[in-house]
Design a protein around this motif. Structure first.
Motif, PDB file in Angstrom:
ATOM      1  N   GLY A  33      -7.439  21.216   0.332  1.00 29.64           N
ATOM      2  CA  GLY A  33      -6.022  20.867   0.370  1.00 29.64           C
ATOM      3  C   GLY A  33      -5.728  19.554  -0.333  1.00 29.64           C
ATOM      4  N   SER A  34      -4.459  19.147  -0.207  1.00 28.03           N
ATOM      5  CA  SER A  34      -3.990  17.940  -0.892  1.00 28.03           C
ATOM      6  C   SER A  34      -3.195  17.050   0.052  1.00 28.03           C
ATOM      7  CB  SER A  34      -3.087  18.320  -2.076  1.00 28.03           C
ATOM      8  OG  SER A  34      -3.783  19.089  -3.030  1.00 28.03           O
ATOM      9  N   LEU A  35      -3.204  15.775  -0.252  1.00 28.40           N
ATOM     10  CA  LEU A  35      -2.358  14.794   0.406  1.00 28.40           C
ATOM     11  C   LEU A  35      -1.923  13.768  -0.631  1.00 28.40           C
ATOM     12  CD1 LEU A  35      -4.271  13.947   3.731  1.00 28.40           C
ATOM     13  CD2 LEU A  35      -2.073  15.116   3.566  1.00 28.40           C
ATOM     14  N   ARG A  36      -0.771  13.148  -0.395  1.00 32.71           N
ATOM     15  CA  ARG A  36      -0.356  12.045  -1.235  1.00 32.71           C
ATOM     16  C   ARG A  36      -0.123  10.823  -0.361  1.00 32.71           C
ATOM     17  NH1 ARG A  36       4.756  10.886  -5.285  1.00 32.71           N
ATOM     18  NH2 ARG A  36       5.906  10.697  -3.312  1.00 32.71           N
ATOM     19  N   LEU A  37      -0.883   9.791  -0.611  1.00 32.54           N
ATOM     20  CA  LEU A  37      -0.719   8.533   0.102  1.00 32.54           C
ATOM     21  C   LEU A  37       0.240   7.624  -0.655  1.00 32.54           C
ATOM     22  CD1 LEU A  37      -4.430   7.719   1.047  1.00 32.54           C
ATOM     23  CD2 LEU A  37      -2.788   9.195   2.231  1.00 32.54           C
ATOM     24  N   SER A  38       0.992   6.845   0.111  1.00 35.19           N
ATOM     25  CA  SER A  38       1.897   5.858  -0.469  1.00 35.19           C
ATOM     26  C   SER A  38       1.594   4.493   0.109  1.00 35.19           C
ATOM     27  CB  SER A  38       3.362   6.221  -0.165  1.00 35.19           C
ATOM     28  OG  SER A  38       3.703   7.471  -0.693  1.00 35.19           O
ATOM     29  N   CYS A  39       1.835   3.473  -0.674  1.00 35.18           N
ATOM     30  CA  CYS A  39       1.657   2.093  -0.221  1.00 35.18           C
ATOM     31  C   CYS A  39       2.865   1.294  -0.689  1.00 35.18           C
ATOM     32  CB  CYS A  39       0.375   1.508  -0.790  1.00 35.18           C
ATOM     33  SG  CYS A  39       0.154  -0.261  -0.461  1.00 35.18           S
ATOM     34  N   LEU A  40       3.669   0.859   0.274  1.00 33.47           N
ATOM     35  CA  LEU A  40       4.877   0.087  -0.009  1.00 33.47           C
ATOM     36  C   LEU A  40       4.562  -1.391   0.134  1.00 33.47           C
ATOM     37  CD1 LEU A  40       7.940  -0.106  -0.527  1.00 33.47           C
ATOM     38  CD2 LEU A  40       8.245   0.122   1.951  1.00 33.47           C
ATOM     39  N   ALA A  41       4.871  -2.162  -0.910  1.00 33.41           N
ATOM     40  CA  ALA A  41       4.581  -3.593  -0.905  1.00 33.41           C
ATOM     41  C   ALA A  41       5.847  -4.405  -0.767  1.00 33.41           C
ATOM     42  CB  ALA A  41       3.866  -3.977  -2.195  1.00 33.41           C
ATOM     43  N   SER A  42       5.738  -5.505  -0.014  1.00 30.86           N
ATOM     44  CA  SER A  42       6.900  -6.364   0.188  1.00 30.86           C
ATOM     45  C   SER A  42       7.019  -7.436  -0.880  1.00 30.86           C
ATOM     46  CB  SER A  42       6.820  -7.038   1.563  1.00 30.86           C
ATOM     47  OG  SER A  42       5.723  -7.936   1.592  1.00 30.86           O
ATOM     48  N   ALA A  43       5.989  -7.593  -1.703  1.00 33.28           N
ATOM     49  CA  ALA A  43       5.971  -8.660  -2.699  1.00 33.28           C
ATOM     50  C   ALA A  43       7.128  -8.510  -3.676  1.00 33.28           C
ATOM     51  CB  ALA A  43       4.644  -8.662  -3.449  1.00 33.28           C
TER      52      ALA A  43
END
Length: 125
Positions: A16-26
């Motif tokens: 299967g598949s997954l998509r990870l996200s990373c939100l930065a405050s910089a």
């Protein structure tokens, strides 16, 4: 202080598949390289992938090359990790990181200055 928040982890069947996200405050996120690392139970944290400041340079661990794709949207202060053809050995906590203060190798954990808390990815066989 820079905050990084990962999302998108979960339980998925092998293949299967997954998509990870990373939100930065910089505020100046777009000027800095980002990386993804993972840590499986009982193992050391290992490099997965990294991307340079404008996205035209990407780097992968051999174990994920051809299956994972890193990308970034500087307008949204977000970096992504698309994970396809997942395997049970991909099970780990995945963390994103940002390199602000040096220009050391993006493959090395010590090169990064801030880290997110991580998101669990579990791949069932």
């Amino acid at each position: 202080q820079v905050q990084l928040v990962e999302s998108g982890g979960g339980l998925v069947q092998a293949g299967g598949s997954l998509r990870l996200s990373c939100l930065a405050s910089a505020r100046s996120f777009s000027g800095f390289p980002m990386g993804w690392f993972r840590q499986a139970p009982g193992k050391e944290r290992e490099f997965v992938s990294a991307i340079n400041w404008n996205g035209d340079g990407t780097f992968y661990a051999d174990s994920v090359k051809g299956r994972f794709t890193i990308s970034r949207d500087n307008g949204k202060n977000t970096v992504y990790l698309q994970m396809n053809s997942l395997k049970p050995e991909d099970t780990a906590v995945y963390s994103c990181a940002i390199q602000l203060y040096n220009s050391a190798s993006l493959y090395e954990e010590r090169s990064y200055d801030y880290w997110g808390q991580g998101t669990q990815v579990t791949v069932a066989s």
